[in-house]
Each structure stands twice: as structure tokens, then as C-alpha cells.
Design an enzyme around this catalytic site. Structure first.
Site, PDB file in Angstrom:
ATOM      1  CD  GLU A  99      -3.008  -0.920   0.125  1.00  0.00           C
ATOM      2  OE1 GLU A  99      -3.409   0.230  -0.145  1.00  0.00           O
ATOM      3  OE2 GLU A  99      -3.384  -1.927  -0.504  1.00  0.00           O
ATOM      4  CB  SER A 472     -45.761 -36.763  36.872  1.00  0.00           C
ATOM      5  OG  SER A 472     -47.020 -37.309  36.538  1.00  0.00           O
TER       6      SER A 472
END
Length: 827
Positions: A99, A472
Site C-alpha cells: 500500500e 408429574s
């Protein structure tokens, strides 16, 4: 060659002189204009520098498990800020080489770069306008978010870049750049990119991985190697190799090293780029809490760190257990042809999800090309597979008619090689849903929570938000209250036809011979006549057996005898906060409660009667600087239940897990206790069980209260999921540990048939039970006692219905409802 002024004619000299004057004038005006512009823009630059120095980069809020592993992220920009020292040197070299080769020498502006940009713009007649930007100028553009390609913008960048170079060192600029720049996939900064692409921290990156990341900066969306377009993967590799070549030209690496690195394939952390949190329901609860307390902006950009109670290993085990269990349950409901897609052209059709790297357990649609010799010819992309009929067996007969040529059912990948499916099995997304919650009973910390089959399909959290009849599983509180009132596991309870008559609705008349009749006081009322699951009656049985085998009638009779308000009080002490209707049906779980509520209740039982704290999942919240904003802990320190009575209840629940409705738990080979639960019409299946260190509850059902399938009880649909999870979790808790009896309890061998002390006359299995001092049976079992029980049992099914008046208690004070959507993580 320019002609001498003296040799020119007078008109020519005049025009040349005028031209030179005009050029000098224009140059002067240009210089003045540039100077004024530079001065004005420099003033703006000074204010920018102030903002630049004071800015705080947006950072992610991390959600961690109890060991510091990331299980979730909230962010607008997925970024983790790291210092320059943690940025790999190979990445810095790759970035500079590609870059901004002059980065270490220039003062923010590269003359060579600007000249190249001007030349490219001129020679392309403006079609290719390259700005020749340095890394410093790119940083300015990134922070200011101004990307227009205009001269005034470029001039501003130049001014700001030069000022940044004066205010900051080169390393500081690179540190800011590496933490700000976008790498694709929603990741900002090298640390987030390293984790996303390679599953590691930035300092651990290899040179070729650094080169790939440096190459992404130019065009992160196109060069993203997770892009499903095959051309993008090739472009990503080409770009990475271009970076390696640039590094060679700039003398950061030698040519042989670059050649070796260029030959390496791209290996990504997750080929399919699937980023689902392992604990999505926990993370979502955290998000809602943080949004409410700290605000959306602080959560998405403020860099909070939230430590949760989740154990990632338990959570992943819970996820697998629930998904596999729900698929198994759904298969028992039958194959759904309506869920199958059909295509017009089986040979050429392309389906979504085919361009991916397949792994074991993935789901994918395959197109049926036809059947040959009992095998289906299935196409997935360019791959054709032969799938035997055995892989379709669960769907029943006539599978070739159900899935003719052109059908595109769902398959599970049973074997894959290098991302390509090799073996398949017919599959379908389940309609049935489920939930699991596992907690530490002494602290209330939620170690694992699953709120449904698929968070992306439904964010409704069935472990905290779904109110369902608990079946239950409520019997544990009924018998716990019974033992607290002086009864024992050896106490006999009648399992005979029973009718319960509300005295508000019915008038009961008892005759001298003991028989009774009733009359309705108003129309439309019906007596309550509970039935056992098997539709039979056993006569007198001990409470240990009544609970072990989940007999319904004995549970309702025990509720009546103990007193419904006493049972509700016991449940409240255990920690239940939901509504408990004071009616006979409460004994069988008619109350609508959450899994979270029930798990807390069983946690109090598991601790021996110390009330377990409300289950919670947030331990600590800290800001980006590490300052603790809040912390939460829990401890079961208040003894709310009699420890001896609680131990008797645990013994009964151990019976459920070893030889009762939950007997499959024996395969764990670990001391556990628990209770199954099933509701009317098989709409809900439950199992809640525990060891000394884990309490885990599982619920299975459909969101709409419909039958799961005929015969779908808790033992069939919920218990297998519970067992699969506990197989993984129990070994992580240390050595096996038995439930310890409190001091002072007395032990006795009891005849399970009569409830008396075991003797030589005992023919059934002997129960070794613990009793409170002075409550053990005083007499031994003998032939006469056995005969009476046997006769009573033989008559039970033919016995006439026994009318039992039910005095409706006054409405209890309503418990504070559980705030499922509130702010308190401990709520």
C-alpha cells in the site's frame, strides 16, 4: 529550441512578453489561492487533530463464558483494539510493501505515489483516477469517512496527513490504521479479522495469513475468501500472492520464501463462515438486559465485557443433545411429504446451500434423480451419490413413491471428504420444540441454556418464557410436603378409584354403611376423577413406590391429605414463583410454569433444603477500561426445608431414576435423582433430574399445545435428551458423589409390599430407607400383613368410586410473578 527574443519580430516579441506576464500572473494567483486554501484548510485540520486525539474507536461488546471464551459479540463495527506490539511484523511489512512502499521515509505524502496517481489519471483520460494515497492519508480517509475523489478532498487529506505525521510516530499511525481499517465480513481491525478468517489472535498469524489480510484492504468484499463465488476464492489467493511478490521486491522476504508461501493453500477457520453463537439464547438475554440498562449505543460501540455463568463445553453438549433429541422425536411423528421441495429439471437445477464446504452433521437438500436397485440417485451440485433405502428407513414404506424423481428432500451428511458429501441420510427439520436448562444448584448459575431447536428459526426462549403444564414433575413437591408433615417413604397411600368433589359445587351425603352420594349444586360442574397413566389401580402402595412409578391417584390423595396450601407452601420454599392453582389437579401438574422455575425448585431439593438462588447468567459487566460496572453472585445459604425430609424425597427420586419411569438413567452409572412428567393428551414431556452438583431440566413439546405423538411421555421424549447431556457434563464435575443423609437419621430395611420392616416373610425387593428418629416402622412384615395388602390390591380395580369432598381453600396471596423480561439477570 526556444527562439531568442532578439531574433523575433516586434509583434512576436510583444505576444511572447504578454504570455510570460500572464503566466507569471496566473502562477501568482495560483500560489495565492493555494496559500489561502492551505491556510483555511489547515485551520480545519487543527480542529480535526483535536478530534482525532480525543476519538475513541468503536469497539465490540464481548460476551464471555465463565472461562473467558467469547460466546457472543454486539457491535456496529466488529473491532478489537490491540497495541502495536501485538501486530505481527509480517503484516506491517506486507501492508507497507503493498500500500505504501515509502511509508517509513515520507512525511505523510509520497511524491512518487502522487506522481504515479497523476500519470495514471492523465494517461487514462480520467477513467482511472488513482490518488496515490499513503497509509497516513488512508487513515485520514477512514476516520473521516470521506471517500469522494475530488481535488479539495485530496488537498485536505494531504494537509491532515502531514499534520498527523508531525503529531504521531510512524508506529502509532500504523497501530491506528491496523485497528481502524475494514477487512470484510463485518470485521474492522486486524484482531477481529484474524479471529474471523483464521480462528486465532493477531500475534499468532503466519506470514501467508498476514499477506492475505494485507491484500484484503484494497477490496475487502471481493477478495473475501469466504465469498461463495469460486472466482472470489481464486482472486483472494492471487491477491495474497501479489502481496508476497511485493514483499519480495521491497526486500522484506527472499524469493524462495515467497515461492514457498505462494504454494500454500488458503486454510480458513470455518469454511462455511457460520458464526452462530454456541449460546444464542443466553446471548440474546444478555443483549436485552444490556440494552435496557446501558443503552444501545454503549452496547454496540462502547466495548463492554460481560462475563456469564455459561460453561461452553456444557452448552455445546446441550445444543447437540437437544437437536439430536428433537430430531429423533420428530421422526416418530412421521415423515412430512409437504416439507419436500420439487424441482422441474433434476439434472440442472441449482439449489441454495450447495456452494459450501460440507462437514459431518450438516443439512443439505439433495435432488432425487431416480431409483435403481433399491438405491436413490441423489445430486448435490456436481456430486452424485447413491443413497441406500436403509438411509430412508425411518420414513416408513413406499419411500420411492414419496420421493420420486425431482423431489428435493433434506438430508444429513453422514460422511464428508474435503468438503464434499459422501454419505447421506434422509432428514427433516423438526416441528417439535424443546428446551434445556442446567444450573449449579448452590449458586444458581446457569451453566447451559437452550431455548429451542434453532434460534434463527425462533428467538422465543422456551426455557424462560414458555408457560407449560409441568405434569408429574409437580409430584416431587407433593411428596416433599408429605414427608415434612410426618409421613415417610414407607407410608401407605391408597391407589383406588377416587372422585374429588368441590364442596362449593357439590353436596355430599354419607350413609350409615359408609357409602356416599353427591348432588351438583349448579349446572355445568363436573367432579374431578383422576386416572393413572395405565388406567388401572394398585390398591395400597408405599409412597416410595407411588412416586417411583408416578401413580396419579395416590398423588392427588396425598395432596388432599397433606393439604393443598401446605404443598403450595413447600413449593414456594423451593423457589417456585409461578401461579399454583389450589385444586386437586395441581398434584398432577396442571399449573403452567416455566422450565426455569421448575429447575430452581429441584435445585433447592438437590441442595438438601437450602433455597437455591434464582437462576442467573450474568456474573460481571466491565467497561472497556476494565472497570467493573456490576457483579452478581448467588449462594444457597438459607435452610428453608427440613434436611431429613428433603433427603427422604431425594431417596424417592433416586428410585425414579434407577428403577422407575426414569430407569434409563442407569446408563449414566452415576448417583442421580429425578422425575418424569407427562401432561394430558401427551402435549408436554418433561424430565428434571440432578446429581449433587448439577440440576438439569428438559421440556419437549409443540409451541401449539398439540399431541407430540400418541404415547409420547417424558421418559420417551425428554429423558433421552437429559441423559445425552448428563453423559457429557457429569464427568466434568469431579468424582462421583453420593447424596449424603443428614446426621441423626435412622436406617431400616423395609418390605416394599407392606411398608413394614423386612423379615423372612418378605418376598418383594427390600428397600433400604432413611427415617427421621422414631418414625421407622415398628413392626415387621408377616404373612397376615402381606395377605391383607394382596387382597386389597386384587379388589382395587373393581372397587366402587370413593367420593372425597374437597374443601376449596381461600385464595392464597398471589406470589410475585417471575419477571421474564425484566432487567435483573438474577430475576
Amino acid at each position: 529550441m526556444v527562439p531568442k527574443l532578439a531574433s523575433l519580430s516586434t509583434p512576436a516579441r510583444r505576444w511572447l512578453r504578454r504570455g510570460l506576464v500572464a503566466l507569471i500572473a496566473l502562477s501568482g494567483v495560483g500560489a495565492v489561492t493555494l496559500g489561502v486554501s492551505w491556510s483555511l484548510l489547515s485551520r480545519d485540520a487543527d480542529s480535526f487533530l483535536t478530534l482525532f486525539a480525543l476519538r475513541v474507536p468503536k469497539t465490540i461488546t464481548k460476551v464471555l463464558d465463565q472461562n473467558g471464551n467469547v460466546i457472543g459479540i454486539f457491535a456496529e463495527e466488529l473491532r478489537v483494539v490491540i497495541p502495536y506490539g501485538d501486530i505481527p511484523k509480517a503484516f506491517v511489512n506486507a501492508l507497507v510493501a503493498t500500500e505504501d512502499a515509502d511509508f517509513w521515509e515520507h512525511n505523510g505524502v509520497s511524491p512518487r505515489g502522487l506522481a504515479r496517481g497523476v500519470w495514471n489519471t492523465v494517461t487514462s483520460l480520467g477513467r482511472r483516477r488513482e490518488g496515490g494515497s499513503t497509509l497516513t492519508m488512508q487513515l485520514v480517509r477512514t476516520v473521516t469517512a470521506k471517500r469522494q475523489k475530488r481535488l479539495d478532498r485530496k488537498l485536505k487529506e494531504i494537509i491532515l496527513a502531514r499534520k498527523l505525521e508531525k503529531a504521531y510516530s510512524k508506529k502509532q499511525i500504523l497501530e491506528m490504521y491496523a485497528n481502524e481499517v475494514y477487512f470484510g465480513g463485518g470485521r474492522y481491525g486486524i484482531e477481529a479479522a484474524a479471529e474471523f478468517y483464521f480462528g486465532k489472535s493477531a500475534p499468532q498469524l503466519l506470514p501467508e495469513e498476514c499477506a492475505l489480510l494485507a491484500g484484503l484492504v484494497q477490496n475487502p468484499n471481493w477478495y473475501n475468501p469466504y465469498n461463495p463465488d469460486p472466482r472470489a476464492r481464486a482472486a483472494a489467493k492471487a491477491r495474497r500472492n501479489h502481496v508476497l511478490i511485493r514483499m519480495t521486491k521491497e526486500a522484506y522476504i527472499k524469493a524462495p520464501e515467497a515461492s514457498m508461501l505462494m504454494d500454500k493453500p488458503i486454510r480458513l477457520a470455518r469454511e462455511n463462515a457460520r458464526e452462530e453463537s454456541i449460546a444464542p439464547y443466553v446471548v440474546e438475554e444478555v443483549r436485552k438486559y444490556l440494552y435496557e440498562k446501558y443503552g444501545r449505543e454503549q452496547v454496540l460501540n462502547g466495548g463492554l465485557e460481560v462475563t456469564t455463568t455459561v460453561d461452553s463445553f456444557w452448552q455445546e453438549s446441550a445444543n447437540k443433545a437437544v437437536r439430536a433429541g428433537l430430531k429423533a422425536v420428530d421422526r416418530r411423528r412421521g415423515f412430512r411429504k409437504e416439507a419436500v421441495q420439487f424441482v422441474q429439471d433434476p439434472e440442472t437445477t441449482q439449489l441454495n446451500g450447495w456452494k459450501r464446504y460440507f462437514e459431518l452433521g450438516d443439512s443439505v437438500r439433495g435432488v432425487i434423480l431416480g431409483w435403481k436397485g433399491g438405491r436413490a440417485q441423489v445430486r448435490i451440485g456436481k456430486t452424485q451419490l447413491e443413497v441406500p433405502e436403509a438411509a430412508f428407513a425411518w420414513a416408513g414404506k413406499d419411500i420411492q413413491k414419496l420421493l420420486p424423481r425431482g423431489a428435493a428432500p433434506l438430508f444429513t451428511v453422514k460422511k464428508a471428504e474435503e468438503g464434499t458429501p459422501r454419505e447421506l441420510e434422509l432428514d427433516q427439520d423438526p416441528q417439535v420444540e424443546g428446551a434445556l436448562m442446567a444450573v449449579d444448584p448452590r449458586s444458581g448459575e446457569i451453566r447451559a441454556m437452550v431455548g429451542g431447536y434453532d434460534f434463527n428459526r425462533s428467538k422465543f426462549n422456551r426455557s424462560t418464557q414458555a408457560l407449560r403444564q409441568v405434569g408429574s414433575t409437580m409430584k416431587a413437591y407433593v411428596y416433599g410436603a408429605a414427608f415434612s408433615s410426618g409421613r415417610t417413604p414407607a407410608t401407605l397411600v391408597q391407589d383406588v378409584p377416587s372422585r374429588f368433589l368441590d364442596t362449593v359445587d357439590f353436596l355430599t351425603v354419607t350413609h350409615p354403611d359408609g357409602t356416599s352420594e353427591f348432588k351438583a349444586l349448579r349446572g355445568g360442574v363436573k367432579p374431578y376423577e383422576p386416572r393413572n397413566y395405565e388406567r388401572d389401580f394398585w390398591g395400597p402402595i408405599v409412597m416410595w413406590e407411588a412416586l417411583r412409578d408416578s401413580r396419579n391417584v395416590p398423588a392427588v390423595r396425598t395432596l388432599e391429605e397433606v393439604g393443598v396450601m401446605n404443598v403450595i407452601d413447600f413449593a414456594r420454599k423451593c423457589g417456585l414463583t409461578g401461579t399454583l392453582p389450589p385444586y386437586p389437579s395441581m398434584a398432577l401438574g396442571s399449573a403452567d410454569l416455566t422450565l426455569k422455575d421448575m429447575v430452581r425448585g429441584y435445585s433447592t431439593i438437590a441442595t438438601g433444603g437450602f433455597q437455591s438462588p434464582p437462576p442467573f447468567f450474568i456474573k460481571k459487566v466491565a467497561d472497556r477500561n476494565g472497570k467493573v460496572l456490576e457483579s452478581h453472585t448467588g449462594a444457597a445459604t438459607e435452610q428453608v426445608l427440613d434436611p431429613q425430609s428433603t433427603y427422604q424425597l431425594i431417596q424417592c427420586l433416586q428410585g425414579v431414576a434407577t428403577s422407575g419411569t426414569g430407569a434409563r438413567s442407569n446408563e449414566l452409572e452415576w448417583p442421580v435423582a429425578g422425575k418424569t412428567g407427562t401432561t394430558d393428551d401427551h402435549t408436554d414431556g418433561w424430565f428434571i433430574g440432578f446429581s449433587t452438583k448439577i440440576v438439569c431440566g428438559v421440556w419437549v413439546g409443540l409451541d401449539e399445545k398439540k399431541m407430540i405423538f400418541k404415547g409420547a411421555d417424558g421418559a420417551k421424549v425428554a429423558l433421552p435428551i437429559w441423559i445425552d447431556f448428563m453423559k457429557a457434563a457429569l464427568p466434568t464435575t469431579g468424582e462421583k458423589e453420593d447424596f449424603k443423609a443428614p446426621e441423626g437419621m435412622e436406617w431400616a430395611d423395609v418390605d416394599r409390599f407392606t411398608g413394614l420392616l423386612a423379615t423372612s416373610a418378605t418376598t418383594d425387593k427390600v428397600l433400604r430407607l432413611a427415617f427421621k428418629p422414631g418414625t421407622a416402622p415398628r413392626s415387621g412384615s408377616d404373612a397376615e400383613a402381606i395377605r391383607k395388602i394382596r387382597e386389597a390390591r386384587e379388589k382395587a380395580n373393581a372397587q366402587p368410586m370413593e367420593n372425597r369432598p374437597w374443601g376449596r381453600p381461600p385464595p392464597p396471596e398471589a406470589a410475585k410473578p417471575l419477571d421474564l423480561m425484566g432487567n435483573d439477570p438474577n430475576g
